[in-house]
Design a protein around this motif. Structure first.
Motif, PDB file in Angstrom:
ATOM      1  N   PRO A   1       0.834  -1.213   0.000  1.00  0.00           N
ATOM      2  CA  PRO A   1       0.000   0.000   0.000  1.00  0.00           C
ATOM      3  C   PRO A   1       0.860   1.251   0.000  1.00  0.00           C
ATOM      4  N   ILE A   2       0.507   2.219  -0.834  1.00  0.00           N
ATOM      5  CA  ILE A   2       1.225   3.490  -0.919  1.00  0.00           C
ATOM      6  C   ILE A   2       0.216   4.610  -0.730  1.00  0.00           C
ATOM      7  N   CYS A   3       0.302   5.294   0.400  1.00  0.00           N
ATOM      8  CA  CYS A   3      -0.612   6.402   0.674  1.00  0.00           C
ATOM      9  C   CYS A   3      -0.040   7.677   0.051  1.00  0.00           C
ATOM     10  N   ALA A   4      -0.688   8.155  -0.992  1.00  0.00           N
ATOM     11  CA  ALA A   4      -0.188   9.338  -1.701  1.00  0.00           C
ATOM     12  C   ALA A   4      -1.309   9.946  -2.524  1.00  0.00           C
ATOM     13  N   ASP A   5      -1.145  11.223  -2.835  1.00  0.00           N
ATOM     14  CA  ASP A   5      -2.082  11.929  -3.710  1.00  0.00           C
ATOM     15  C   ASP A   5      -1.700  11.604  -5.155  1.00  0.00           C
ATOM     16  N   VAL A   6      -2.622  11.002  -5.912  1.00  0.00           N
ATOM     17  CA  VAL A   6      -2.301  10.569  -7.275  1.00  0.00           C
ATOM     18  C   VAL A   6      -1.979  11.751  -8.185  1.00  0.00           C
ATOM     19  N   ARG A   7      -2.397  12.951  -7.791  1.00  0.00           N
ATOM     20  CA  ARG A   7      -2.125  14.117  -8.638  1.00  0.00           C
ATOM     21  C   ARG A   7      -0.658  14.520  -8.588  1.00  0.00           C
ATOM     22  N   THR A   8       0.008  14.204  -7.512  1.00  0.00           N
ATOM     23  CA  THR A   8       1.411  14.600  -7.360  1.00  0.00           C
ATOM     24  C   THR A   8       2.356  13.402  -7.205  1.00  0.00           C
ATOM     25  N   PHE A   9       1.815  12.202  -7.170  1.00  0.00           N
ATOM     26  CA  PHE A   9       2.651  11.022  -6.961  1.00  0.00           C
ATOM     27  C   PHE A   9       3.587  10.800  -8.154  1.00  0.00           C
ATOM     28  N   ASP A  10       4.815  10.325  -7.854  1.00  0.00           N
ATOM     29  CA  ASP A  10       5.817  10.094  -8.891  1.00  0.00           C
ATOM     30  C   ASP A  10       5.619   8.695  -9.487  1.00  0.00           C
ATOM     31  N   PHE A  11       4.725   8.579 -10.472  1.00  0.00           N
ATOM     32  CA  PHE A  11       4.456   7.287 -11.111  1.00  0.00           C
ATOM     33  C   PHE A  11       5.648   6.823 -11.951  1.00  0.00           C
ATOM     34  N   LYS A  12       6.433   7.764 -12.455  1.00  0.00           N
ATOM     35  CA  LYS A  12       7.621   7.394 -13.226  1.00  0.00           C
ATOM     36  C   LYS A  12       8.604   6.621 -12.367  1.00  0.00           C
ATOM     37  N   LYS A  13       8.794   7.074 -11.132  1.00  0.00           N
ATOM     38  CA  LYS A  13       9.678   6.371 -10.206  1.00  0.00           C
ATOM     39  C   LYS A  13       9.117   4.997  -9.868  1.00  0.00           C
TER      40      LYS A  13
ATOM     41  N   GLU B   1      -3.307  -1.010  -8.519  1.00  0.00           N
ATOM     42  CA  GLU B   1      -4.602  -0.338  -8.394  1.00  0.00           C
ATOM     43  C   GLU B   1      -4.360   1.129  -8.036  1.00  0.00           C
ATOM     44  N   ILE B   2      -4.996   2.018  -8.804  1.00  0.00           N
ATOM     45  CA  ILE B   2      -4.911   3.457  -8.572  1.00  0.00           C
ATOM     46  C   ILE B   2      -6.249   3.942  -8.011  1.00  0.00           C
ATOM     47  N   PHE B   3      -6.188   4.896  -7.102  1.00  0.00           N
ATOM     48  CA  PHE B   3      -7.347   5.373  -6.341  1.00  0.00           C
ATOM     49  C   PHE B   3      -7.858   4.287  -5.384  1.00  0.00           C
ATOM     50  N   GLY B   4      -6.936   3.474  -4.908  1.00  0.00           N
ATOM     51  CA  GLY B   4      -7.328   2.417  -3.971  1.00  0.00           C
ATOM     52  C   GLY B   4      -7.599   2.969  -2.580  1.00  0.00           C
ATOM     53  N   ARG B   5      -8.356   2.190  -1.807  1.00  0.00           N
ATOM     54  CA  ARG B   5      -8.658   2.546  -0.427  1.00  0.00           C
ATOM     55  C   ARG B   5      -8.224   1.407   0.489  1.00  0.00           C
ATOM     56  N   ARG B   6      -8.368   1.646   1.790  1.00  0.00           N
ATOM     57  CA  ARG B   6      -7.864   0.672   2.757  1.00  0.00           C
ATOM     58  C   ARG B   6      -8.492  -0.701   2.581  1.00  0.00           C
ATOM     59  N   ASN B   7      -9.778  -0.733   2.255  1.00  0.00           N
ATOM     60  CA  ASN B   7     -10.431  -2.027   2.100  1.00  0.00           C
ATOM     61  C   ASN B   7     -10.091  -2.706   0.777  1.00  0.00           C
ATOM     62  N   ASN B   8      -9.303  -2.026  -0.075  1.00  0.00           N
ATOM     63  CA  ASN B   8      -8.903  -2.627  -1.352  1.00  0.00           C
ATOM     64  C   ASN B   8      -7.519  -3.274  -1.301  1.00  0.00           C
ATOM     65  N   VAL B   9      -6.782  -3.064  -0.226  1.00  0.00           N
ATOM     66  CA  VAL B   9      -5.425  -3.602  -0.143  1.00  0.00           C
ATOM     67  C   VAL B   9      -5.476  -5.121  -0.237  1.00  0.00           C
ATOM     68  N   ARG B  10      -4.638  -5.679  -1.120  1.00  0.00           N
ATOM     69  CA  ARG B  10      -4.727  -7.113  -1.406  1.00  0.00           C
ATOM     70  C   ARG B  10      -3.331  -7.692  -1.641  1.00  0.00           C
ATOM     71  N   ASP B  11      -3.204  -8.973  -1.354  1.00  0.00           N
ATOM     72  CA  ASP B  11      -1.923  -9.653  -1.523  1.00  0.00           C
ATOM     73  C   ASP B  11      -1.480  -9.625  -2.991  1.00  0.00           C
ATOM     74  N   ARG B  12      -0.178  -9.298  -3.191  1.00  0.00           N
ATOM     75  CA  ARG B  12       0.456  -9.245  -4.514  1.00  0.00           C
ATOM     76  C   ARG B  12      -0.039  -8.067  -5.357  1.00  0.00           C
ATOM     77  N   TRP B  13      -0.668  -7.089  -4.715  1.00  0.00           N
ATOM     78  CA  TRP B  13      -1.117  -5.887  -5.408  1.00  0.00           C
ATOM     79  C   TRP B  13      -0.382  -4.665  -4.854  1.00  0.00           C
ATOM     80  N   VAL B  14      -0.057  -3.732  -5.754  1.00  0.00           N
ATOM     81  CA  VAL B  14       0.437  -2.413  -5.349  1.00  0.00           C
ATOM     82  C   VAL B  14      -0.763  -1.477  -5.388  1.00  0.00           C
ATOM     83  N   THR B  15      -1.060  -0.849  -4.256  1.00  0.00           N
ATOM     84  CA  THR B  15      -2.242   0.018  -4.157  1.00  0.00           C
ATOM     85  C   THR B  15      -1.806   1.443  -3.855  1.00  0.00           C
TER      86      THR B  15
END
Length: 374
Positions: free
Chosen positions: A181-193, A355-369
């Motif tokens: 899980p990555i808590c960040a604002d998708v508008r400013t998150f560094d997706f390139k990194k 998964e982009i725009f994920g929430r706490r209840n969406n966190v799942r094994d083998r997924w980057v949220t």
């Protein structure tokens, strides 16, 4: 005898010697008698009586002490515990109503201190001091009992703290070991990194991307009167997400609403995807009936997830594995069904999922949220 070798019995002996010496000095050098405060009849605010310690004679207060006074409930000296006793009487009730205080231990205070306490009509300092002094251990047995009580209290609060910590641990959300899980604002998150790290660690970009954009309606009532617990985004801000950097070959799943169906298809084309399929989620209640929702023309009881394809995917996915209809119970606000994750993992087994725009209840094994509500 050195201070280090003094026992509790020695300390009590010294204390009683000092008390006897002080009483002897008071008997030899009595202070002048003070005038009594006159009482005014039928005036409840003036019902006061002087309880100030007087000249000591034969271990009792001259004015209120003695055998005669003790018989009618006065203040007397008790040889057993060195305390002043105040018997329950009408006088005591009157004094308490008038705001006066009950005498405290004579052996612990100076006479002038007692006078100040008793003359203060606005405080219960006398009672407070008496209560505090009563709690002080007076012998070795009481001291040992106090130590036991303290140890019991410490043990009790320690067990209570540990229990509360266990309860807090149970309430915490459990994140699977393989979830990222990555808590960040998708508008400013560094997706390139993020794309660079994925290629470095996984050897290839993500195989599947899923997003549930917080669509913003253009009407005067964007939420149609529905209280939403998240902020919506305009179409151009969603379009700025650098999705092409995250995937070369794979699938994209985008949840959309009726008013944004055409915009979603356009976004897919701009990001390099081709619309190939759609999954429809029909919401039901806990009773198994179709759940009615909000809509402009009709009550919406379903949500759509559009599926796009990019690049070469022949070697990554399995065909004809699941239905394009999900009929499951409606859960929390904007919470998508568990079946969508199961469908994706069957379609692309052992893949890299984002998964982009994920929430706490969406966190799942083998997924980057990624989302600002994690």
């Amino acid at each position: 005898m050195s201070k280090s070798k003094r026992t509790i019995e020695d300390l009590f002996k010294i204390q009683h010697e000092k008390q006897a010496k002080k009483i002897k000095e008071e008997l030899e050098n009595p202070k002048p008698k003070k005038e009594k405060v006159e009482k005014e009849e039928n005036d409840e605010d003036s019902i006061k009586t002087s309880l100030r310690p007087r000249k000591v004679k034969n271990y009792c207060v001259k004015e209120f002490g003695g055998e005669e006074e003790e018989e009618r409930g006065g203040v007397g000296y008790n040889d057993d515990d060195d305390d002043f006793e105040f018997e329950s009487s009408k006088k005591r009730k009157k004094l308490k109503r008038a705001g006066d205080t009950i005498p405290v231990k004579r052996t612990q205070l100076k006479e002038e201190d007692l006078e100040d306490i008793y003359e203060d009509e606005t405080t219960n300092a006398g009672e407070e001091i008496e209560q505090a002094l009563d709690k002080i251990p007076k012998n070795k047995k009481q001291l040992e009992k106090l130590q036991e009580t303290v140890q019991e209290r410490i043990a009790y609060y320690k067990d209570l703290f540990i229990k509360e910590q266990h309860e807090m641990e149970k309430k915490k959300s459990r994140v699977a070991e393989g979830a990222i899980p990555i808590c960040a604002d998708v508008r400013t998150f560094d997706f390139k990194k993020l794309a660079e790290v994925q290629i470095k660690e996984g050897g290839r970009p993500f195989d599947v991307i899923m997003m549930d954009p917080p669509w913003q309606l253009s009407s005067s009532q964007p939420s149609r009167g529905v209280a939403i617990a998240y902020s919506s985004l305009a179409d151009d801000l969603i379009q700025k997400i650098p999705v092409p950097k995250l995937q070369t070959n794979g699938f994209i799943f985008i949840w959309t609403i009726n008013a944004k169906y055409a915009i979603t298809v356009k976004l897919m084309e701009q990001w390099g995807y081709k619309l190939v399929d759609e999954i429809t989620w029909i919401k039901k209640t806990i009773n198994g009936k179709i759940a009615k929702g909000h809509g402009f023309y009709l009550q919406h009881a379903k949500e759509s997830c559009l599926i796009g394809v990019k690049g070469n995917i022949d070697s990554k996915f399995k065909t004809n594995i699941c239905s394009d209809i999900i009929f499951s119970e409606r859960r929390g606000q904007s919470q998508k069904p568990e079946e969508i994750y199961q469908t994706i993992e069957k379609l692309v087994p052992n893949g890299f999922y984002l998964e982009i725009f994920g929430r706490r209840n969406n966190v799942r094994d083998r997924w980057v949220t990624v989302g600002n509500e994690l």
